[in-house]
Write a protein that holds these residues in place. Structure first.
Motif, PDB file in Angstrom:
ATOM      1  N   SER A 138       0.824  -1.211   0.000  1.00  0.00           N
ATOM      2  CA  SER A 138       0.000   0.000   0.000  1.00  0.00           C
ATOM      3  C   SER A 138       0.857   1.260   0.000  1.00  0.00           C
ATOM      4  CB  SER A 138      -0.968   0.004   1.185  1.00  0.00           C
ATOM      5  OG  SER A 138      -0.281   0.185   2.398  1.00  0.00           O
ATOM      6  N   LYS A 139       2.049   1.186   0.580  1.00  0.00           N
ATOM      7  CA  LYS A 139       2.947   2.346   0.586  1.00  0.00           C
ATOM      8  C   LYS A 139       3.415   2.705  -0.819  1.00  0.00           C
ATOM      9  CE  LYS A 139       4.654   1.929   5.271  1.00  0.00           C
ATOM     10  NZ  LYS A 139       5.819   1.833   6.133  1.00  0.00           N
ATOM     11  N   TYR A 140       3.462   1.732  -1.711  1.00  0.00           N
ATOM     12  CA  TYR A 140       3.914   2.013  -3.066  1.00  0.00           C
ATOM     13  C   TYR A 140       2.861   2.749  -3.885  1.00  0.00           C
ATOM     14  CZ  TYR A 140       8.020  -0.709  -2.125  1.00  0.00           C
ATOM     15  OH  TYR A 140       9.188  -1.150  -1.581  1.00  0.00           O
ATOM     16  N   TYR A 141       1.657   2.850  -3.356  1.00  0.00           N
ATOM     17  CA  TYR A 141       0.611   3.601  -4.036  1.00  0.00           C
ATOM     18  C   TYR A 141       0.432   4.982  -3.423  1.00  0.00           C
ATOM     19  CZ  TYR A 141      -0.271  -0.693  -6.438  1.00  0.00           C
ATOM     20  OH  TYR A 141      -0.103  -1.825  -7.206  1.00  0.00           O
ATOM     21  N   LEU A 142       1.207   5.292  -2.405  1.00  0.00           N
ATOM     22  CA  LEU A 142       1.240   6.620  -1.800  1.00  0.00           C
ATOM     23  C   LEU A 142       2.655   7.156  -1.981  1.00  0.00           C
ATOM     24  CD1 LEU A 142      -0.598   5.770   1.538  1.00  0.00           C
ATOM     25  CD2 LEU A 142      -1.532   7.046  -0.383  1.00  0.00           C
ATOM     26  N   PRO A 143       2.872   7.980  -3.009  1.00  0.00           N
ATOM     27  CA  PRO A 143       4.241   8.424  -3.323  1.00  0.00           C
ATOM     28  C   PRO A 143       5.013   8.998  -2.143  1.00  0.00           C
ATOM     29  CG  PRO A 143       2.753   9.067  -5.062  1.00  0.00           C
ATOM     30  CD  PRO A 143       1.899   8.513  -3.950  1.00  0.00           C
ATOM     31  N   SER A 144       4.373   9.783  -1.290  1.00  0.00           N
ATOM     32  CA  SER A 144       5.114  10.367  -0.170  1.00  0.00           C
ATOM     33  C   SER A 144       5.583   9.288   0.798  1.00  0.00           C
ATOM     34  CB  SER A 144       4.257  11.397   0.563  1.00  0.00           C
ATOM     35  OG  SER A 144       3.078  10.794   1.060  1.00  0.00           O
ATOM     36  N   ALA A 145       4.770   8.268   1.035  1.00  0.00           N
ATOM     37  CA  ALA A 145       5.157   7.167   1.926  1.00  0.00           C
ATOM     38  C   ALA A 145       6.256   6.330   1.300  1.00  0.00           C
ATOM     39  CB  ALA A 145       3.943   6.296   2.250  1.00  0.00           C
ATOM     40  N   MET A 146       6.163   6.090   0.004  1.00  0.00           N
ATOM     41  CA  MET A 146       7.175   5.293  -0.683  1.00  0.00           C
ATOM     42  C   MET A 146       8.517   6.017  -0.657  1.00  0.00           C
ATOM     43  SD  MET A 146       7.615   4.277  -4.657  1.00  0.00           S
ATOM     44  CE  MET A 146       7.356   5.977  -4.984  1.00  0.00           C
ATOM     45  N   LEU A 147       8.528   7.291  -0.968  1.00  0.00           N
ATOM     46  CA  LEU A 147       9.779   8.043  -0.993  1.00  0.00           C
ATOM     47  C   LEU A 147      10.414   8.112   0.391  1.00  0.00           C
ATOM     48  CD1 LEU A 147       8.842  10.932  -3.429  1.00  0.00           C
ATOM     49  CD2 LEU A 147      10.413   9.040  -3.867  1.00  0.00           C
ATOM     50  N   ALA A 148       9.605   8.126   1.433  1.00  0.00           N
ATOM     51  CA  ALA A 148      10.130   8.209   2.794  1.00  0.00           C
ATOM     52  C   ALA A 148      10.905   6.969   3.193  1.00  0.00           C
ATOM     53  CB  ALA A 148       8.983   8.450   3.775  1.00  0.00           C
ATOM     54  N   GLN A 149      10.601   5.809   2.606  1.00  0.00           N
ATOM     55  CA  GLN A 149      11.263   4.575   3.022  1.00  0.00           C
ATOM     56  C   GLN A 149      12.424   4.172   2.125  1.00  0.00           C
ATOM     57  OE1 GLN A 149       8.067   1.766   3.105  1.00  0.00           O
ATOM     58  NE2 GLN A 149       8.347   1.166   1.001  1.00  0.00           N
ATOM     59  N   LEU A 150      12.607   4.835   1.005  1.00  0.00           N
ATOM     60  CA  LEU A 150      13.695   4.472   0.090  1.00  0.00           C
ATOM     61  C   LEU A 150      15.009   5.127   0.468  1.00  0.00           C
ATOM     62  CD1 LEU A 150      11.979   4.683  -3.409  1.00  0.00           C
ATOM     63  CD2 LEU A 150      12.601   2.629  -2.154  1.00  0.00           C
ATOM     64  N   ALA A 151      16.086   4.480   0.069  1.00  0.00           N
ATOM     65  CA  ALA A 151      17.408   5.065   0.208  1.00  0.00           C
ATOM     66  C   ALA A 151      17.490   6.309  -0.675  1.00  0.00           C
ATOM     67  CB  ALA A 151      18.470   4.045  -0.208  1.00  0.00           C
ATOM     68  N   LEU A 182      12.409  10.570  -8.601  1.00  0.00           N
ATOM     69  CA  LEU A 182      12.150  11.965  -8.909  1.00  0.00           C
ATOM     70  C   LEU A 182      12.686  12.330 -10.294  1.00  0.00           C
ATOM     71  CD1 LEU A 182      12.908  13.524  -5.410  1.00  0.00           C
ATOM     72  CD2 LEU A 182      10.660  13.195  -6.483  1.00  0.00           C
ATOM     73  N   LYS A 183      13.799  11.756 -10.683  1.00  0.00           N
ATOM     74  CA  LYS A 183      14.403  12.063 -11.989  1.00  0.00           C
ATOM     75  C   LYS A 183      13.668  11.392 -13.141  1.00  0.00           C
ATOM     76  CE  LYS A 183      18.789  11.796 -14.503  1.00  0.00           C
ATOM     77  NZ  LYS A 183      20.214  11.449 -14.410  1.00  0.00           N
ATOM     78  N   TYR A 184      13.359  10.084 -13.010  1.00  0.00           N
ATOM     79  CA  TYR A 184      12.796   9.320 -14.120  1.00  0.00           C
ATOM     80  C   TYR A 184      11.276   9.168 -14.062  1.00  0.00           C
ATOM     81  CZ  TYR A 184      17.689   8.098 -14.722  1.00  0.00           C
ATOM     82  OH  TYR A 184      19.045   8.162 -14.897  1.00  0.00           O
ATOM     83  N   GLY A 185      10.678   9.431 -12.895  1.00  0.00           N
ATOM     84  CA  GLY A 185       9.231   9.294 -12.747  1.00  0.00           C
ATOM     85  C   GLY A 185       8.847   7.891 -12.306  1.00  0.00           C
ATOM     86  N   ILE A 186       7.839   7.821 -11.460  1.00  0.00           N
ATOM     87  CA  ILE A 186       7.408   6.547 -10.905  1.00  0.00           C
ATOM     88  C   ILE A 186       6.931   5.573 -11.970  1.00  0.00           C
ATOM     89  CG2 ILE A 186       5.034   7.287 -10.410  1.00  0.00           C
ATOM     90  CD1 ILE A 186       7.188   5.108  -8.130  1.00  0.00           C
ATOM     91  N   SER A 187       6.410   6.077 -13.076  1.00  0.00           N
ATOM     92  CA  SER A 187       5.893   5.197 -14.133  1.00  0.00           C
ATOM     93  C   SER A 187       6.992   4.413 -14.838  1.00  0.00           C
ATOM     94  CB  SER A 187       5.087   6.000 -15.154  1.00  0.00           C
ATOM     95  OG  SER A 187       5.913   6.964 -15.776  1.00  0.00           O
ATOM     96  N   ASN A 188       8.244   4.752 -14.600  1.00  0.00           N
ATOM     97  CA  ASN A 188       9.359   4.032 -15.210  1.00  0.00           C
ATOM     98  C   ASN A 188       9.934   2.946 -14.294  1.00  0.00           C
ATOM     99  OD1 ASN A 188       9.795   5.251 -17.870  1.00  0.00           O
ATOM    100  ND2 ASN A 188       9.965   7.109 -16.651  1.00  0.00           N
ATOM    101  N   PHE A 189       9.222   2.626 -13.232  1.00  0.00           N
ATOM    102  CA  PHE A 189       9.650   1.595 -12.291  1.00  0.00           C
ATOM    103  C   PHE A 189       8.569   0.535 -12.177  1.00  0.00           C
ATOM    104  CE2 PHE A 189      12.207   5.206 -11.397  1.00  0.00           C
ATOM    105  CZ  PHE A 189      13.436   4.697 -11.028  1.00  0.00           C
ATOM    106  N   SER A 190       8.969  -0.682 -11.857  1.00  0.00           N
ATOM    107  CA  SER A 190       8.043  -1.810 -11.691  1.00  0.00           C
ATOM    108  C   SER A 190       8.244  -2.438 -10.321  1.00  0.00           C
ATOM    109  CB  SER A 190       8.304  -2.884 -12.754  1.00  0.00           C
ATOM    110  OG  SER A 190       8.147  -2.350 -14.036  1.00  0.00           O
ATOM    111  N   LEU A 191       7.212  -3.100  -9.855  1.00  0.00           N
ATOM    112  CA  LEU A 191       7.257  -3.787  -8.578  1.00  0.00           C
ATOM    113  C   LEU A 191       7.043  -5.273  -8.814  1.00  0.00           C
ATOM    114  CD1 LEU A 191       7.150  -3.691  -5.422  1.00  0.00           C
ATOM    115  CD2 LEU A 191       4.679  -3.453  -5.669  1.00  0.00           C
ATOM    116  N   TYR A 192       7.941  -6.103  -8.274  1.00  0.00           N
ATOM    117  CA  TYR A 192       7.842  -7.553  -8.407  1.00  0.00           C
ATOM    118  C   TYR A 192       7.984  -8.197  -7.036  1.00  0.00           C
ATOM    119  CZ  TYR A 192       8.808  -6.684 -13.331  1.00  0.00           C
ATOM    120  OH  TYR A 192       8.750  -6.231 -14.619  1.00  0.00           O
TER     121      TYR A 192
END
Length: 74
Positions: free
Chosen positions: A14-27, A35-45
């Motif tokens: 669920s955090k991956y669907y809330l950009p602010s929560a996702m960004l808070a937990q990433l390195a 931020l540079k490439y946009g979330i649409s250029n990433f996949s989740l597996y």
């Protein structure tokens, strides 16, 4: 690539669907890339389901195998 684990999959996903929560937990490197490439250029597996008692061991297995660039803190 970024490798992560969690004990509650629904909460973690669920955090991956809330950009602010996702960004808070990433390195920092992961944040910069999104931020540079946009979330649409990433996949989740989901790589593997496992018992909670072995989650860190399994995560380390994938960190060693793939050596993901976005798990490195800057």
């Amino acid at each position: 690539m970024y490798i992560g684990s969690g004990e509650n999959l629904s909460r973690r996903l669920s955090k991956y669907y809330l950009p602010s929560a996702m960004l808070a937990q990433l390195a920092p490197g992961g944040k910069s890339a999104i931020l540079k490439y946009g979330i649409s250029n990433f996949s989740l597996y989901i790589l593997e389901y496992c018992e909670l008692s072995s989650v860190l061991e399994i995560e380390q297995k994938y960190l060693d195998l793939y050596k993901p660039e976005y798990n490195i803190y800057e």
